[in-house]
Design a protein around this motif. Structure first.
Motif, PDB file in Angstrom:
ATOM      1  N   GLY A  47     -52.889  51.095  50.005  1.00 39.14           N
ATOM      2  CA  GLY A  47     -52.136  49.932  50.252  1.00 39.14           C
ATOM      3  C   GLY A  47     -50.866  49.999  51.057  1.00 39.14           C
ATOM      4  O   GLY A  47     -50.426  49.384  51.826  1.00 39.14           O
ATOM      5  N   ILE A  48     -49.961  50.746  50.453  1.00 37.97           N
ATOM      6  CA  ILE A  48     -48.477  50.978  50.950  1.00 37.97           C
ATOM      7  C   ILE A  48     -48.851  51.708  52.499  1.00 37.97           C
ATOM      8  O   ILE A  48     -48.091  51.247  53.211  1.00 37.97           O
ATOM      9  N   ALA A 127     -45.944  36.565  56.751  1.00 41.18           N
ATOM     10  CA  ALA A 127     -46.582  38.222  56.795  1.00 41.18           C
ATOM     11  C   ALA A 127     -47.509  38.084  57.692  1.00 41.18           C
ATOM     12  O   ALA A 127     -48.448  37.278  57.901  1.00 41.18           O
ATOM     13  N   LYS A 128     -47.996  39.496  58.247  1.00 42.47           N
ATOM     14  CA  LYS A 128     -49.061  39.716  59.039  1.00 42.47           C
ATOM     15  C   LYS A 128     -50.011  40.661  58.285  1.00 42.47           C
ATOM     16  O   LYS A 128     -51.315  40.610  58.514  1.00 42.47           O
ATOM     17  N   ARG A 129     -49.437  41.376  57.337  1.00 49.63           N
ATOM     18  CA  ARG A 129     -50.259  42.426  56.699  1.00 49.63           C
ATOM     19  C   ARG A 129     -49.976  42.111  55.077  1.00 49.63           C
ATOM     20  O   ARG A 129     -48.749  42.014  54.617  1.00 49.63           O
ATOM     21  N   VAL A 130     -51.073  41.963  54.294  1.00 49.64           N
ATOM     22  CA  VAL A 130     -51.016  41.573  52.647  1.00 49.64           C
ATOM     23  C   VAL A 130     -51.539  42.449  52.066  1.00 49.64           C
ATOM     24  O   VAL A 130     -52.935  42.733  52.159  1.00 49.64           O
ATOM     25  N   VAL A 131     -51.110  43.069  50.760  1.00 46.55           N
ATOM     26  CA  VAL A 131     -51.962  43.699  49.825  1.00 46.55           C
ATOM     27  C   VAL A 131     -51.843  43.159  48.546  1.00 46.55           C
ATOM     28  O   VAL A 131     -50.631  42.851  47.978  1.00 46.55           O
ATOM     29  N   ILE A 132     -52.756  42.692  47.879  1.00 41.70           N
ATOM     30  CA  ILE A 132     -52.700  42.359  46.572  1.00 41.70           C
ATOM     31  C   ILE A 132     -53.264  43.081  45.601  1.00 41.70           C
ATOM     32  O   ILE A 132     -54.661  43.487  45.509  1.00 41.70           O
TER      33      ILE A 132
END
Length: 236
Positions: A47-48, A127-132
């Motif tokens: 994710g990072i 945001a354009k990129r998201v990690v949950i």
């Protein structure tokens, strides 16, 4: 323009070396993907890397943690050569610790309230990129755990309308059991680790990827100073 895999979609790079070549050049933007696997398989690192790659291209990224605090996540990533701190200082990547917010009040939130907070954060940060990361422990934190299936499906559909590319990280407890998010998401990437002849084997599997020709077989991965690297070969 048609790519070599027969797809007609624009692609964005994942930031994971060797992976894009296996999925037609990268992820299809504007879609939601599930990254799943057992603890310690590399999901957070994945994710990072995804957010760092976006930051390099001036795509703002948001990491929303539902488990670990932001300090722990940052510390765990410092041994990689991601230059993560510079992207955090420039606000190209923002980390939210939603776990403390969820557990702070005297009353547990509902799934719906958690999802509304996720939406608020994403819109606020543009945001354009998201990690949950990660929905699995939320069952113990919300007061309506029986609604999980319905709300996860609702979340994925919501994210699909928000002009973002999102990764939802989940914990895989049973490798032969598929959950609802697998069916609704545009892609499912499985991180594996297992013992073989007294050696730890690490692998990645593209279980599902809509709009892209891909190989479903296990592929070898390594953890390097630059993060996860994928090899187009069997892991053994």
């Amino acid at each position: 323009m048609e790519n070599s895999s027969g797809g007609f979609y624009r692609r964005i790079p994942t930031g994971v070396k060797g992976l894009d070549e296996l999925i037609g050049g990268g992820l299809i933007p504007g879609r939601v993907y599930v990254v799943t696997g057992p603890p310690g398989s590399g999901k957070t690192t994945f994710g990072i890397q995804f957010l760092v790659e976006g930051a390099k291209n001036n795509e703002k990224g948001v990491y929303i943690s539902l488990v670990d605090d932001s300090k722990t996540i940052i510390q765990d990533m410092l041994h990689y050569k991601f230059n993560l701190l510079s992207y955090l200082r420039s606000k190209k990547i923002v980390i939210y610790d939603l776990s403390s917010t969820i557990t702070k009040g005297s009353t547990k939130p509902t799934w719906g309230e958690v999802l509304e907070e996720l939406k608020r954060i994403i819109l606020h940060e543009n945001a354009k990129r998201v990690v949950i990361d990660s929905f699995t422990p939320l069952e113990l934190m919300v007061r309506d755990p029986e609604n999980k299936r319905r709300e996860i499906v609702r979340l994925i559909k919501l994210l699909s309308t928000m002009d973002i590319t999102a990764l939802i990280i989940t914990e895989m407890m049973e490798s032969d059991k598929y959950t609802d998010d697998y069916y609704v998401a545009s892609g499912v990437i499985v991180m594996h680790h297992f013992m073989r002849q007294f050696q730890m084997i690490r692998a990645i599997q593209i279980l599902k990827m809509r709009g892209t020709a891909h190989d479903n077989n296990l592929k070898k991965i390594k953890f390097t100073e630059n993060g996860i690297e994928v090899y187009n070969e069997a892991p053994w």
